[in-house]
Design an enzyme around this catalytic site. Structure first.
Site, PDB file in Angstrom:
ATOM      1  NE  ARG A   1      32.494  -1.341 -50.841  1.00 13.33           N
ATOM      2  CZ  ARG A   1      31.961  -1.651 -49.669  1.00 13.33           C
ATOM      3  NH1 ARG A   1      30.740  -1.241 -49.334  1.00 13.33           N
ATOM      4  NH2 ARG A   1      32.646  -2.349 -48.777  1.00 13.33           N
ATOM      5  CG  ASP A   2      32.165   0.510 -46.528  1.00 14.84           C
ATOM      6  OD1 ASP A   2      31.027   0.995 -46.498  1.00 14.84           O
ATOM      7  OD2 ASP A   2      32.556  -0.365 -45.734  1.00 14.84           O
TER       8      ASP A   2
ATOM      9  CG  HIS B   1      34.764  -4.181 -43.361  1.00 10.64           C
ATOM     10  ND1 HIS B   1      35.135  -3.779 -44.633  1.00 10.64           N
ATOM     11  CD2 HIS B   1      33.672  -3.440 -43.058  1.00 10.64           C
ATOM     12  CE1 HIS B   1      34.302  -2.858 -45.071  1.00 10.64           C
ATOM     13  NE2 HIS B   1      33.398  -2.628 -44.135  1.00 10.64           N
TER      14      HIS B   1
ATOM     15  CG  HIS C   1      31.669   0.412 -40.556  1.00  9.79           C
ATOM     16  ND1 HIS C   1      31.447   1.409 -41.468  1.00  9.79           N
ATOM     17  CD2 HIS C   1      31.749  -0.737 -41.270  1.00  9.79           C
ATOM     18  CE1 HIS C   1      31.377   0.886 -42.686  1.00  9.79           C
ATOM     19  NE2 HIS C   1      31.562  -0.427 -42.600  1.00  9.79           N
TER      20      HIS C   1
ATOM     21  CB  CYS D   1      26.190   0.046 -44.967  1.00  9.94           C
ATOM     22  SG  CYS D   1      24.986  -0.828 -45.994  1.00  9.94           S
TER      23      CYS D   1
ATOM     24  CG  ASN E   1      34.710   1.700 -43.641  1.00  8.88           C
ATOM     25  OD1 ASN E   1      33.967   2.343 -44.361  1.00  8.88           O
ATOM     26  ND2 ASN E   1      34.719   0.382 -43.608  1.00  8.88           N
TER      27      ASN E   1
HETATM   28  P1  HMG Z   1      16.528  -6.073 -56.665  1.00  5.45           P
HETATM   29  O1  HMG Z   1      15.614  -4.902 -56.806  1.00  5.45           O
HETATM   30  O2  HMG Z   1      16.039  -7.262 -55.874  1.00  5.45           O
HETATM   31  O3  HMG Z   1      17.057  -6.580 -58.089  1.00  5.45           O
HETATM   32  O4  HMG Z   1      17.893  -5.552 -56.053  1.00  5.45           O
HETATM   33  P2  HMG Z   1      16.330  -7.153 -59.357  1.00  5.45           P
HETATM   34  O5  HMG Z   1      17.180  -8.280 -59.832  1.00  5.45           O
HETATM   35  O6  HMG Z   1      14.872  -7.387 -59.066  1.00  5.45           O
HETATM   36  O7  HMG Z   1      16.489  -5.954 -60.396  1.00  5.45           O
HETATM   37  C1  HMG Z   1      15.815  -4.697 -60.207  1.00  5.45           C
HETATM   38  C2  HMG Z   1      16.438  -3.663 -61.136  1.00  5.45           C
HETATM   39  O8  HMG Z   1      17.818  -3.439 -60.785  1.00  5.45           O
HETATM   40  C3  HMG Z   1      16.465  -4.051 -62.591  1.00  5.45           C
HETATM   41  O9  HMG Z   1      16.379  -2.854 -63.353  1.00  5.45           O
HETATM   42  C4  HMG Z   1      17.835  -4.654 -62.778  1.00  5.45           C
HETATM   43  O10 HMG Z   1      18.310  -4.584 -64.095  1.00  5.45           O
HETATM   44  C5  HMG Z   1      18.674  -3.742 -61.890  1.00  5.45           C
HETATM   45  P3  HMG Z   1      14.987  -2.329 -63.965  1.00  5.45           P
HETATM   46  O11 HMG Z   1      14.539  -3.443 -64.864  1.00  5.45           O
HETATM   47  O12 HMG Z   1      14.045  -2.125 -62.784  1.00  5.45           O
HETATM   48  O13 HMG Z   1      15.386  -1.060 -64.651  1.00  5.45           O
HETATM   49  N1  HMG Z   1      19.881  -4.414 -61.392  1.00  5.45           N
HETATM   50  C6  HMG Z   1      21.117  -3.906 -61.483  1.00  5.45           C
HETATM   51  N2  HMG Z   1      21.597  -2.769 -62.009  1.00  5.45           N
HETATM   52  C7  HMG Z   1      22.917  -2.570 -61.945  1.00  5.45           C
HETATM   53  N3  HMG Z   1      23.780  -3.439 -61.379  1.00  5.45           N
HETATM   54  C8  HMG Z   1      23.341  -4.584 -60.834  1.00  5.45           C
HETATM   55  C9  HMG Z   1      21.956  -4.847 -60.887  1.00  5.45           C
HETATM   56  N4  HMG Z   1      21.211  -5.879 -60.437  1.00  5.45           N
HETATM   57  C10 HMG Z   1      19.933  -5.600 -60.760  1.00  5.45           C
HETATM   58  N5  HMG Z   1      24.202  -5.434 -60.273  1.00  5.45           N
HETATM   59  C11 HMG Z   1      20.278  -5.700 -55.768  1.00  5.45           C
HETATM   60  C12 HMG Z   1      18.942  -6.452 -55.778  1.00  5.45           C
HETATM   61  C13 HMG Z   1      21.317  -6.609 -55.148  1.00  5.45           C
HETATM   62  C14 HMG Z   1      20.639  -5.339 -57.187  1.00  5.45           C
HETATM   63  C15 HMG Z   1      20.105  -4.395 -54.926  1.00  5.45           C
HETATM   64  O14 HMG Z   1      19.554  -4.743 -53.694  1.00  5.45           O
HETATM   65  C16 HMG Z   1      21.399  -3.692 -54.701  1.00  5.45           C
HETATM   66  O15 HMG Z   1      21.989  -3.167 -55.626  1.00  5.45           O
HETATM   67  N6  HMG Z   1      21.885  -3.658 -53.431  1.00  5.45           N
HETATM   68  C17 HMG Z   1      23.189  -3.108 -53.143  1.00  5.45           C
HETATM   69  C18 HMG Z   1      23.220  -2.531 -51.782  1.00  5.45           C
HETATM   70  C19 HMG Z   1      24.609  -2.017 -51.488  1.00  5.45           C
HETATM   71  O16 HMG Z   1      25.411  -1.762 -52.374  1.00  5.45           O
HETATM   72  N7  HMG Z   1      24.890  -1.804 -50.173  1.00  5.45           N
HETATM   73  C20 HMG Z   1      26.146  -1.302 -49.736  1.00  5.45           C
HETATM   74  C21 HMG Z   1      27.274  -2.268 -49.932  1.00  5.45           C
HETATM   75  S1  HMG Z   1      27.364  -3.568 -48.698  1.00  5.45           S
HETATM   76  C22 HMG Z   1      28.216  -2.831 -47.364  1.00  5.45           C
HETATM   77  O17 HMG Z   1      28.436  -1.647 -47.359  1.00  5.45           O
HETATM   78  C23 HMG Z   1      28.736  -3.715 -46.260  1.00  5.45           C
HETATM   79  C24 HMG Z   1      30.241  -3.963 -46.346  1.00  5.45           C
HETATM   80  O18 HMG Z   1      30.973  -2.748 -46.351  1.00  5.45           O
HETATM   81  C25 HMG Z   1      30.711  -4.823 -45.154  1.00  5.45           C
HETATM   82  C26 HMG Z   1      30.226  -4.289 -43.798  1.00  5.45           C
HETATM   83  O19 HMG Z   1      30.537  -3.135 -43.452  1.00  5.45           O
HETATM   84  O20 HMG Z   1      29.527  -5.056 -43.126  1.00  5.45           O
HETATM   85  C27 HMG Z   1      30.608  -4.732 -47.634  1.00  5.45           C
HETATM   86 MG    MG Z   2      31.497  -1.607 -44.566  1.00  8.10          MG
END
Ligand code: HMG
Ligand code: MG
Length: 303
Positions: free
Chosen positions: A19-20, A212, A214, A245, A254
């Site tokens: 995933r990450d 966690h 990086h 990310c 990571n």
């Molecule tokens: P948004 O644009 O505010 O969402 O995004 P929305 O509710 O307005 O929906 C917009 C569109 O997205 C719609 O589709 C929804 O259906 C769709 P449209 O009508 O335009 O065709 N949608 C989805 N589709 C699939 N799965 C879903 C989903 N939700 C809405 N779950 C949202 C908000 C949270 C969805 C967006 O910002 C997003 O997906 N962000 C994810 C970012 C991400 O994955 N970042 C990396 C992971 S975090 C990380 O790496 C840190 C970590 O490792 C810890 C660390 O290192 O600190 C964990």
């Molecule tokens: Mg991370």
């Protein structure tokens, strides 16, 4: 504690490479390759493998197909935990339909990063969680929580420890069995880890805390040692040192699982994981990605 130091006898390694690690790759891997990667990691003895993310494919195209990855990996695996990242009710419903038994929800200790990463304030993240977490817990799903930017934010700089503690507390209150304290951009140093973990441990059981890191600036292993000294026994890492990310500029890989295992095993700490089998899993994925991976151990034992 093991002989020779203030170390735990055993550490649980949470493998986040599929995933990450893969979420930040310029060349997305196919579902087949992602399934093979997860299976190789499980075969190495990793008991917790984060297999994918149920986020918007417009935001993170690399995680499209996580439903199929989870279904195929879960069908072949017996007991291991296979958490998946879920930001909102839509992601929860998709994860549930794919058979998820453990969810990882994520928010941050800094507002700007959280907005850039999820288009929501921290409070809005918790509103999103409230729309599915009670139902998920009632169905018996496990819940892991992530707090990003605990040691620094790419947009806001230094983050007060009190804010990390506040967000971590809210995740525990929501029902997270474990909260992973993230150094999203790899800026933390051991004294800061002692401060952050020491503060959190005053408010919640240490058994609930994971770390966690990086490894952007080369401090991840030193930070693990500091966390172990504070009583943490769950450490996230990524095979080969894959990772980052997409919404955290400057975030690199990571902490590499191989480097972590080498250090822990050398310190007499058990993990239940076969280091050489993780090396094989990383080599396989490096070949698919067409590039060398940053793990120091992997480079040192190149055939
Ligand atoms: P948004 O644009 O505010 O969402 O995004 P929305 O509710 O307005 O929906 C917009 C569109 O997205 C719609 O589709 C929804 O259906 C769709 P449209 O009508 O335009 O065709 N949608 C989805 N589709 C699939 N799965 C879903 C989903 N939700 C809405 N779950 C949202 C908000 C949270 C969805 C967006 O910002 C997003 O997906 N962000 C994810 C970012 C991400 O994955 N970042 C990396 C992971 S975090 C990380 O790496 C840190 C970590 O490792 C810890 C660390 O290192 O600190 C964990
Ligand atoms: Mg991370």
């Amino acid at each position: 504690m093991s002989p020779g130091g203030p170390w735990p006898a055993r550490v649980t390694v949470v493998e986040v490479g599929p995933r990450d690690g893969l979420q930040n790759e310029a060349r997305p891997l196919s579902v087949d390759d992602r399934v093979a990667f997860c299976q190789a990691l499980l075969a190495a003895g990793l008991a917790v493998v984060e297999v994918g993310a149920f986020v918007s494919p417009r935001w993170v195209p690399q995680m499209a197909g996580s439903s199929e990855v989870l279904q195929r990996v879960a069908a072949a695996a017996g007991g291991p935990r296979l958490p998946v990242l879920v930001p909102n009710r839509r992601g929860y419903e998709d994860a549930l339909a794919a058979g998820a038994r453990e969810l990882a929800i994520f928010t941050a200790a800094s507002e700007t990063f959280n907005r850039r990463n999820t288009n929501a304030s921290i409070d809005q993240s918790f509103e999103r969680f409230a729309a599915f977490v009670p139902e998920a817990l009632a169905r018996g799903l496990r819940l892991r929580g992530y707090v990003s930017t605990c040691f620094g934010c790419p947009y806001e700089g230094r983050v007060p420890v009190a804010r990390v503690a506040d967000v971590a507390r809210r995740l525990v209150d929501l029902g997270c069995h474990e909260v992973s304290i993230g150094d999203t951009i790899g800026v933390g140093v051991p004294s800061q880890v002692a401060d952050v973990i020491g503060t959190l441990a005053g408010e919640m059981p240490r058994e609930r805390l994971a770390v966690h890191f990086h490894d952007t600036r080369g401090t991840a292993l030193a930070n693990v040692v500091a966390a172990l000294q504070e009583g943490v026994t769950v450490v996230d890492s990524s095979a080969g040192g894959l990772g980052g990310c997409p919404y955290a500029p400057g975030a690199s890989g990571n902490l590499a699982t191989e480097d972590l295992l080498y250090m822990l095993h050398g310190m007499g700490i058990e993990t239940g994981v076969d280091l050489e089998a993780v090396v094989q899993a990383s080599r396989q994925v490096a070949a698919r990605l067409g590039r060398a991976l940053p793990s120091r151990y992997l480079q040192a034992c190149r055939p």
